[in-house]
Structures are given as structure tokens and as C-alpha cells.
Write an enzyme that holds these catalytic residues in place. Structure first.
Site, PDB file in Angstrom:
ATOM      1  CB  SER A  29      10.025  32.882  17.161  1.00 14.36           C
ATOM      2  OG  SER A  29       9.805  31.966  18.190  1.00 14.36           O
ATOM      3  CD  GLU A  82       9.112  32.063  12.390  1.00 18.06           C
ATOM      4  OE1 GLU A  82       8.143  31.641  11.741  1.00 18.06           O
ATOM      5  OE2 GLU A  82       9.092  32.264  13.610  1.00 18.06           O
ATOM      6  NE  ARG A 103       8.873  28.369  13.349  1.00 18.80           N
ATOM      7  CZ  ARG A 103       8.866  27.353  14.223  1.00 18.80           C
ATOM      8  NH1 ARG A 103       9.049  26.117  13.791  1.00 18.80           N
ATOM      9  NH2 ARG A 103       8.639  27.574  15.495  1.00 18.80           N
TER      10      ARG A 103
HETATM   11  N1  EPU Z   1      16.304  31.131  25.969  1.00 17.16           N
HETATM   12  C1  EPU Z   1      17.067  32.063  26.647  1.00 17.16           C
HETATM   13  N2  EPU Z   1      16.638  33.347  26.653  1.00 17.16           N
HETATM   14  C2  EPU Z   1      15.492  33.738  26.058  1.00 17.16           C
HETATM   15  C3  EPU Z   1      14.720  32.791  25.347  1.00 17.16           C
HETATM   16  C4  EPU Z   1      15.154  31.480  25.328  1.00 17.16           C
HETATM   17  O1  EPU Z   1      18.106  31.741  27.205  1.00 17.16           O
HETATM   18  O2  EPU Z   1      15.157  34.923  26.144  1.00 17.16           O
HETATM   19  C5  EPU Z   1      16.726  29.715  25.988  1.00 17.16           C
HETATM   20  C6  EPU Z   1      15.728  28.867  26.775  1.00 17.16           C
HETATM   21  O3  EPU Z   1      16.015  28.854  28.133  1.00 17.16           O
HETATM   22  C7  EPU Z   1      15.901  27.509  26.134  1.00 17.16           C
HETATM   23  C8  EPU Z   1      16.264  27.842  24.698  1.00 17.16           C
HETATM   24  O4  EPU Z   1      16.701  29.193  24.685  1.00 17.16           O
HETATM   25  O5  EPU Z   1      16.960  26.825  26.723  1.00 17.16           O
HETATM   26  C9  EPU Z   1      15.107  27.646  23.737  1.00 17.16           C
HETATM   27  O6  EPU Z   1      14.006  28.427  24.153  1.00 17.16           O
HETATM   28  P1  EPU Z   1      12.487  27.956  23.934  1.00 17.16           P
HETATM   29  O7  EPU Z   1      12.288  26.586  24.460  1.00 17.16           O
HETATM   30  O8  EPU Z   1      11.613  29.026  24.462  1.00 17.16           O
HETATM   31  O9  EPU Z   1      12.358  27.825  22.360  1.00 17.16           O
HETATM   32  P2  EPU Z   1      12.873  28.733  21.164  1.00 17.16           P
HETATM   33  O10 EPU Z   1      13.939  27.982  20.457  1.00 17.16           O
HETATM   34  O11 EPU Z   1      13.195  30.098  21.629  1.00 17.16           O
HETATM   35  C10 EPU Z   1      11.280  27.665  19.400  1.00 17.16           C
HETATM   36  C11 EPU Z   1      10.281  28.131  18.383  1.00 17.16           C
HETATM   37  C12 EPU Z   1       8.968  28.515  19.062  1.00 17.16           C
HETATM   38  C13 EPU Z   1       8.436  27.299  19.805  1.00 17.16           C
HETATM   39  C14 EPU Z   1       9.484  26.847  20.823  1.00 17.16           C
HETATM   40  C15 EPU Z   1       9.109  25.571  21.524  1.00 17.16           C
HETATM   41  C16 EPU Z   1      11.573  29.101  16.580  1.00 17.16           C
HETATM   42  C17 EPU Z   1      12.003  30.341  15.874  1.00 17.16           C
HETATM   43  N3  EPU Z   1      10.812  29.269  17.652  1.00 17.16           N
HETATM   44  O12 EPU Z   1      11.573  28.782  20.245  1.00 17.16           O
HETATM   45  O13 EPU Z   1       8.055  28.859  18.046  1.00 17.16           O
HETATM   46  O14 EPU Z   1       7.223  27.590  20.461  1.00 17.16           O
HETATM   47  O15 EPU Z   1      10.751  26.589  20.135  1.00 17.16           O
HETATM   48  O16 EPU Z   1       9.264  24.473  20.677  1.00 17.16           O
HETATM   49  O17 EPU Z   1      11.924  28.010  16.149  1.00 17.16           O
HETATM   50  C18 EPU Z   1       7.208  30.699  16.769  1.00 17.16           C
HETATM   51  O18 EPU Z   1       7.719  30.171  15.788  1.00 17.16           O
HETATM   52  O19 EPU Z   1       6.573  31.776  16.695  1.00 17.16           O
HETATM   53  C19 EPU Z   1       7.389  30.076  18.082  1.00 17.16           C
HETATM   54  C20 EPU Z   1       6.957  30.641  19.207  1.00 17.16           C
END
Ligand code: EPU
Length: 338
Positions: free
Chosen positions: A238, A334, A164
Site C-alpha cells: 500500500s 505510507e 501504521r
Molecule cells: N478497494 C476498492 N478498490 C481498490 C482497492 C480496494 O474498492 O482498488 C476496496 C476493497 O474492495 C475493500 C476495501 O477497499 O472493500 C479494502 O481493501 P483491502 O481489503 O484490499 O484492504 P486495504 O484497506 O486496501 C489494508 C492494508 C494492507 C493489508 C489489507 C488487508 C493499509 C494502508 N493497507 O489495505 O496492507 O494487506 O488492508 O488487511 O492499511 C500494506 O500496508 O502494504 C498492505 C498491503
């Protein structure tokens, strides 16, 4: 060239849908508009804000400068052996470009389906999702230097991409304006489907050898099921970055919080799921006035209707404090705060 307008509402130009006014505002439909604009020394001196889809910004104030809404269009491609070089204007909608590539069976962008925003903004924060980052497919971009009106080119290695982050968020911030981006895709499709949620969906659908279209559809389906649609509920995806910490610090955290969700980055660094940290602090789905966190993804802050930029910002500060108190970690925003 489009005229420079005064006192324009930016509410429909940011996906949070918060109210803020630009002192000056101009639509940029062509790179020559920018050249003409910056020939005028009066404009060179103005504070400039470049706006693409407005999907990664939070306005906490009116903007006392010139907002340039980049609307430069056009998509073209050339194929050399198995490589596809696809060039798009900075003002093209990101997902329309992904769709174009999926339809033409050009591989590489399908995991980035349905990300809101514009092509010109995509390298700035090195957008990423479901195991792919923009840096994996970015070839080069062209940009205009504000101080000189000169056109410059940046190749992948010039951009210093990391999670990012890029040179455009740092040294080149407010110095250049990206006008077009070229991506290097492939006619050979090698699916990137290691991400858990993609696997689950492939199994559900009984797909063993997914096509480019299958992956695009599955990623879109996952996003729709987890993330709020900015067209119906204001948000900027995010709000925070996933923190990356040293292994030693991680070990200490893991012994206190055995369920902590984490991913190995390399032998020294571990990435934590900020959504999990925020949920653990009790913020998931919580509403404070017209702002809150999304019910299915605590990392996403939302505007339930008439929240101001400051209310959303204050919520983010409260979340940062909670996470710091409980885990001793400082979350980094972010989203750009304007
Ligand atoms: N999780 C929780 N609680 C929550 C949210 C997530 O426990 O409220 C857990 C999920 O169950 C999972 C882990 O955290 O085990 C990761 O969650 P998720 O797969 O939704 O991905 P993320 O790390 O929260 C990142 C990116 C997203 C992207 C997704 C999928 C960043 C800051 N965000 O989110 O990007 O779509 O991975 O690859 O890196 C964005 O940048 O705007 C964005 C949406």
C-alpha cells in the site's frame, strides 16, 4: 566487521526496483558490527539510512550518506506455560519467521503471512493485515543508540503504536537501530477470521475449525490474488494510508457518495478505504509511462520496468490531487520517501 563500500547501487535493495546510489554502504551481520561502527566518531557524524527488506521505501534521489543493510539473523524461542516468546534478528525475513511460527504451531502471526520485508522494520510502521497488527504480538525490541553506541530496550507500551505508526517513525527516527525483536505468541490458537475475504475463502474450502496453517494459507492466497509480487513487479505494498476521519465529516461524504467503503474505528472516527477513493478517481490499473497503479488494488503503485523514483513519486502526487479534488481528503503516503 563488513567493510564500508562506496557508490553502491541500491536497485536490488528496494522492492520498487528503482535505481539510486548510496555514497557509502555496509552490511551489518551482527550487533557488534554496529557498536564497532559507531565507536568511530567519523561514522557517528554520517547521515545514516537503515535498510531492511527495502519494501517500504521509495528512492527519489541518490543517498548522500551511509546505508546500513541490516542482515542480523537468528531465531530462538522460549515457552512459559501457554506463552511463546520468540526472538528474531532484525535482518530475518518477515515471512520466514511467520513460517517458523506456523510450523511450530505458535499462534498470533498467521494473519501477517507473506508481508514483504524484514523483522526489524515490522515495528517501525506497525505492519498489519487481515485484522491483526504487529502491536498485538509485539513484546519488546532491542536497539542501538547511534549517538552513544549503547544498547536500549523498548517494551510494547514504549513504542506508542497506532495505525501504521510508532515512536520509531517519529521521535526515534534516525536515532536508533533495531537489532532484534521479541514477539509474544501463544500455544492456544484463537483464530482471527472476522475479515470478509477470509470468511469467503473458509466457506469455499468448507473449513469450520481452521488451524494456524489454514489461516496462514488462506491469507497468503488472498494476498497473492490481489497484490503484485515484488519479485516480479516492483512495488511497496500500500502506497498510502487509509485515511481516518471524524464521524461528522464522514456523514457529509456518505451523503454525497453513498457507496463509500468505510470501517468504524471508534465512536468518533471512521476509516476509509483509500483503494476505493483512488479507484473512484479513475486510477485503478492506469499506466503512466512505466509506472501506474495495480490492476487489482489501486492503493498499490507499481514499477512496470524502468520507472524512476521521481516518476512514481509524481504519480503519487497526481493521485493525491485527484482524491483531494473529488473528496476533499488529503491522502498520506505510507511509504518512506528518500
Ligand atoms: N478497494 C476498492 N478498490 C481498490 C482497492 C480496494 O474498492 O482498488 C476496496 C476493497 O474492495 C475493500 C476495501 O477497499 O472493500 C479494502 O481493501 P483491502 O481489503 O484490499 O484492504 P486495504 O484497506 O486496501 C489494508 C492494508 C494492507 C493489508 C489489507 C488487508 C493499509 C494502508 N493497507 O489495505 O496492507 O494487506 O488492508 O488487511 O492499511 C500494506 O500496508 O502494504 C498492505 C498491503
Amino acid at each position: 566487521m563488513s567493510p564500508i563500500l562506496e557508490k553502491i547501487s541500491l536497485k536490488s535493495y528496494n522492492t520498487f526496483g528503482v535505481e539510486a546510489y548510496a555514497r557509502w554502504f555496509s552490511d551489518i551481520n551482527d550487533k557488534d558490527d554496529l557498536v564497532a561502527l559507531f565507536k568511530n566518531p567519523y561514522n557517528q557524524k554520517k547521515k545514516i539510512l537503515v535498510l531492511g527488506g527495502g519494501s517500504n521505501m521509495l528512492f527519489t534521489n541518490d543517498y548522500d550518506g551511509l546505508v546500513l543493510h541490516i542482515n542480523i539473523k537468528g531465531i530462538s524461542h522460549r515457552i512459559i506455560d501457554n506463552d511463546v516468546f520468540i526472538t528474531a534478528g532484525a535482518g530475518e525475513n518477515w515471512n520466514l519467521l511467520v513460517k517458523y511460527c506456523v510450523e511450530h504451531e505458535f499462534a498470533g502471526m498467521e494473519n501477517l503471512s507473506l508481508i514483504p520485508g524484514s523483522v526489524g522494520a515490522s515495528p517501525v510502521q506497525n505492519i498489519g493485515a487481515y485484522g491483526v497488527e504487529l502491536m498485538d504480538i509485539f513484546h519488546s525490541c532491542r536497539a542501538i543508540e547511534i549517538a552513544t553506541g549503547e544498547m536500549l530496550q523498548y517494551n510494547n507500551s514504549d513504542c506508542r503504536f497506532s495505525y501504521r505508526d510508532s515512536i520509531f517513525k517519529n521521535e526515534l527516527k534516525n536515532k536508533i537501530i533495531i537489532t532484534e525483536v521479541t514477539f509474544k505468541l501463544s500455544k492456544n490458537f484463537q483464530p482471527k477470521i472476522q475479515y470478509g475475504a477470509i470468511q469467503v475463502e473458509l466457506n469455499k474450502r468448507g473449513i469450520l475449525n481452521p488451524s494456524i496453517r489454514d489461516v496462514s494459507e488462506i491469507v497468503s492466497h488472498i494476498r497473492v490474488s490481489k497484490l503484485p509480487d515484488p519479485a516480479t513487479i516492483g512495488n511497496a505494498g500500500s502506497f498510502f494510508k487509509n485515511p481516518i476521519i471524524e464521524v461528522e465529516k464522514f456523514r457529509r461524504l456518505k451523503s454525497a457518495f453513498p457507496d463509500i467503503i468505510h470501517y468504524v474505528v471508534d465512536s468518533e472516527n471512521i476509516k476509509l478505504a483509500a483503494g476505493w477513493l483512488i479507484e473512484e478517481c479513475g486510477w485503478k490499473g492506469k499506466r503512466v509511462g512505466d509506472t501506474g497503479t495495480w490492476k487489482d488494488q489501486a492503493l498499490v503503485l507499481v514499477n512496470h520496468g524502468n520507472a524512476s523514483g521521481n516518476e512514481i513519486y509524481n504519480l503519487s502526487a497526481d493521485i493525491i490531487n485527484s482524491v483531494q479534488e473529488r473528496f476533499g481528503l488529503v491522502l498520506e503516503r505510507e511509504v518512506n520517501i528518500i
